[in-house]
Design an enzyme around this catalytic site. Structure first.
Site, PDB file in Angstrom:
ATOM      1  N   TYR A   1       0.852  -1.191   0.000  1.00 49.17           N
ATOM      2  CA  TYR A   1       0.000   0.000   0.000  1.00 49.17           C
ATOM      3  C   TYR A   1       0.882   1.231   0.000  1.00 49.17           C
ATOM      4  O   TYR A   1       1.832   1.331   0.786  1.00 49.17           O
ATOM      5  CB  TYR A   1      -0.885  -0.012   1.255  1.00 49.17           C
ATOM      6  CG  TYR A   1      -1.803   1.181   1.397  1.00 49.17           C
ATOM      7  CD1 TYR A   1      -2.835   1.408   0.488  1.00 49.17           C
ATOM      8  CD2 TYR A   1      -1.660   2.078   2.464  1.00 49.17           C
ATOM      9  CE1 TYR A   1      -3.690   2.498   0.627  1.00 49.17           C
ATOM     10  CE2 TYR A   1      -2.517   3.168   2.618  1.00 49.17           C
ATOM     11  CZ  TYR A   1      -3.528   3.369   1.691  1.00 49.17           C
ATOM     12  OH  TYR A   1      -4.373   4.443   1.831  1.00 49.17           O
TER      13      TYR A   1
ATOM     14  N   ASP B   1       9.236   2.805   0.074  1.00 50.23           N
ATOM     15  CA  ASP B   1       8.166   3.456   0.834  1.00 50.23           C
ATOM     16  C   ASP B   1       8.373   3.084   2.294  1.00 50.23           C
ATOM     17  O   ASP B   1       8.010   1.986   2.735  1.00 50.23           O
ATOM     18  CB  ASP B   1       6.796   2.997   0.320  1.00 50.23           C
ATOM     19  CG  ASP B   1       5.655   3.641   1.105  1.00 50.23           C
ATOM     20  OD1 ASP B   1       5.934   4.319   2.127  1.00 50.23           O
ATOM     21  OD2 ASP B   1       4.490   3.468   0.703  1.00 50.23           O
TER      22      ASP B   1
ATOM     23  N   LYS C   1       4.119   8.980   9.304  1.00 50.20           N
ATOM     24  CA  LYS C   1       3.875   8.410  10.633  1.00 50.20           C
ATOM     25  C   LYS C   1       4.851   8.922  11.701  1.00 50.20           C
ATOM     26  O   LYS C   1       4.637   9.967  12.293  1.00 50.20           O
ATOM     27  CB  LYS C   1       3.885   6.882  10.540  1.00 50.20           C
ATOM     28  CG  LYS C   1       2.770   6.356   9.586  1.00 50.20           C
ATOM     29  CD  LYS C   1       2.618   4.869   9.643  1.00 50.20           C
ATOM     30  CE  LYS C   1       1.706   4.318   8.557  1.00 50.20           C
ATOM     31  NZ  LYS C   1       0.299   4.315   8.849  1.00 50.20           N
TER      32      LYS C   1
HETATM   33  C1  LIG Z   1       3.675   1.922   3.509  1.00 51.74           C
HETATM   34  C2  LIG Z   1       2.651   3.022   3.508  1.00 51.74           C
HETATM   35  N1  LIG Z   1       2.690   3.967   2.581  1.00 51.74           N
HETATM   36  C3  LIG Z   1       1.809   4.978   2.554  1.00 51.74           C
HETATM   37  C4  LIG Z   1       0.803   5.058   3.497  1.00 51.74           C
HETATM   38  C5  LIG Z   1      -0.173   6.200   3.457  1.00 51.74           C
HETATM   39  O1  LIG Z   1       0.045   7.034   4.537  1.00 51.74           O
HETATM   40  P1  LIG Z   1      -1.137   8.012   5.081  1.00 51.74           P
HETATM   41  O2  LIG Z   1      -2.152   7.124   5.710  1.00 51.74           O
HETATM   42  O3  LIG Z   1      -0.427   8.910   6.050  1.00 51.74           O
HETATM   43  O4  LIG Z   1      -1.661   8.744   3.900  1.00 51.74           O
HETATM   44  C6  LIG Z   1       0.718   4.081   4.478  1.00 51.74           C
HETATM   45  C7  LIG Z   1      -0.355   4.131   5.490  1.00 51.74           C
HETATM   46  O5  LIG Z   1      -0.520   3.277   6.305  1.00 51.74           O
HETATM   47  C8  LIG Z   1       1.662   3.026   4.493  1.00 51.74           C
HETATM   48  O6  LIG Z   1       1.619   2.064   5.405  1.00 51.74           O
END
Ligand SMILES: Cc1ncc(COP(=O)(O)O)c(C=O)c1O
Length: 476
Positions: free
Chosen positions: A193, A288, A316
């Site tokens: 994700y 990511d 985060k």
């Molecule tokens: C690996 C990863 N990338 C991107 C995101 C998206 O982050 P946000 O929820 O702050 O938009 C998340 C959210 O959990 C994530 O786990």
């Protein structure tokens, strides 16, 4: 591999010898790292009267006001049954709902709460910063401080752009990779994700999978036509994509340890293989690290595994519980970003003083000696205890951890990718989940999510959790 306990520098703690760090009850307001002594004592009393009546009433109202009653679908309880619990407050490793029930929390606001919820120092620093205002819409010194900390910590980052969420970071980084290479295709992995921007809503893992939606209506075909997917841990599938799209792939983006299909670790040669393939084919490698950044180690997964990508996304933890995201990488690439370069990306509240303050103080605490050893010790004890208890009760279960990130699946395993993860017994997970809630333990409400520990989790928390799991495993 996800079916084994990940190898780590620090040895396992025997679950039969909990280390009592303090016997002294600590008040909720003055609590810091070991704030749970008083709270864990009260857990047993609380669960006798476990009721969610106020939560249910509040959530029934919420459902009329907001789609599904929540502002992020992963908070829904669709895959575990029942209704989401409406929380009232958090402190350290614990949460309290509006009925007064207390939980040991392994969600940590989905990752940011790595030093513990509502940390006194972070709260005090926020109060000080707030006196000067909440947003300037102009540069502030705090941006320099957090940027220097991030650049010093994360091997791939020479320059950074702060944004307001992980989704924004991933959107920005994709545009940058396309702008820099002049190519349009991106390879992502099934079950990973990268936020909810259109090009990434293809085989996007937990949130989407938990709701049983293959993809999302409203995403135009044109937005995903350049998104290529491969199974995680499958280098030959990636090689095949490069062969069939020669000279077209701008980047590979991946979670270096997957948290959005449950907890899945990269095979020993996977990340190095991906690094080699991207170099060979002139594509950029994007880690990511929204979830893994500052969690697996202070320098993130790239430091932990010794593989340096070209670009990195963060979120985060670097916001310490306030909305934040970031992307960064090689100076030469980052200087493409406006106003230094032509690739446009902007944000009204980006780099605001509150988020910067919470991030700075969170990173400072994490940098103190012993932080990652603590995360490693308690998480290894937790996951070993859960796996042992599950197996002893006759369940097929596998799992693993790295530092303060862990997961387990109700399947024999091994789990190398999302397809393997989907073989798990989600109905059993639902029963386990409800049982654990009644015992005062709060996991993410889906089998396809990783769990998180924090500096505030104590050996007592872990022992309570394992004892609860032993009981619930016998009942399900
Ligand atoms: C690996 C990863 N990338 C991107 C995101 C998206 O982050 P946000 O929820 O702050 O938009 C998340 C959210 O959990 C994530 O786990």
């Amino acid at each position: 591999m996800a079916n084994t306990i990940a190898s780590v520098a620090v040895g396992m703690i025997s679950s039969s010898t909990p280390k009592l760090l303090s016997q002294r009850p600590i008040s909720r307001s003055s609590s810091r790292r070991f704030s749970t002594i008083k709270m864990t004592v009260s857990l047993d009393q609380k669960k006798k009267n476990f009721t969610l009546q106020k939560s249910e009433e509040a959530f029934n109202v919420a459902k009329e006001l907001m789609p599904g009653g929540v502002n992020s679908p992963v908070r829904a309880f669709k895959s575990v049954g029942g209704q989401p619990i409406v929380m009232d407050s958090v402190k350290g490793s614990h949460m309290w709902d509006i009925d007064g029930n207390e939980y040991i929390d392994y969600v940590g606001s989905w990752g940011p709460a790595i030093i513990g919820h509502a940390d006194d120092e972070v709260l005090a620093a926020l109060a000080e910063t707030m006196k000067k205002g909440t947003s300037f819409g102009a540069p502030c010194l705090l941006e320099n401080i957090l940027a220097e900390m991030v650049i010093a910590a994360v091997p791939s980052i020479e320059m950074v752009r702060f944004v307001n969420s992980g989704t924004e970071a991933c959107m920005g980084v994709l545009r940058l990779a396309r702008a820099y290479t002049g190519r349009m295709k991106v390879i992502k992995f099934e079950g990973c994700y990268h936020g909810h921007a259109d090009p990434f809503l293809v085989k996007a893992g937990s949130g989407v999978a938990t709701l049983g939606l293959p993809d999302s209506p409203g995403v135009p075909k044109a937005a995903t036509i350049d998104t290529l997917t491969a199974p995680y841990n499958d280098l030959s599938a990636v090689e095949a994509l490069f062969q069939s799209h020669k000279g077209e792939v701008a980047a590979i983006i991946l979670e270096p340890v997957v948290g959005n299909s449950g907890f899945i670790t990269p095979a020993p040669d996977f990340l190095s293989g991906i690094r080699k393939l991207t170099k060979e084919h002139g594509a950029l490698l994007i880690f990511d690290e929204v979830m893994t950044g500052f969690r697996l180690s202070y320098g993130g997964a790239q430091e932990y595994f010794g593989i340096t990508p070209d670009l990195t996304t963060l979120g985060k933890i670097i916001g310490g519980g306030l909305p934040v995201g970031a992307y960064g990488g090689k100076r030469e690439i980052m200087e493409m970003v406006a106003p230094a370069g032509p690739m446009y990306q902007a944000g009204t509240l980006s780099g605001n003083p509150l988020a910067m303050t919470a991030g700075i103080h969170t990173l400072r605490r994490l940098k103190e000696p012993g932080s990652y050893e603590h995360l490693n010790n308690i998480t290894s004890e937790l996951i070993q205890g859960i796996l042992d208890a599950g197996k002893k009760a006759g369940h097929a279960i596998c799992g693993g951890y790295i530092s303060g990130m862990f997961g387990f699946f109700f399947t024999e395993g091994p789990v190398y990718n999302f397809d393997d993860a989907k073989k798990c017994d989600t109905a059993k997970f639902g029963r386990f989940y409800r049982g654990m809630l009644e015992e005062g333990v709060y996991f993410a409400p889906s089998q396809f999510e990783a769990g998180f520990t924090s500096l505030a989790h104590t050996p007592e928390d872990i022992q309570k959790t394992i004892a609860a799991a032993e009981k619930v495993f016998r009942q399900i």
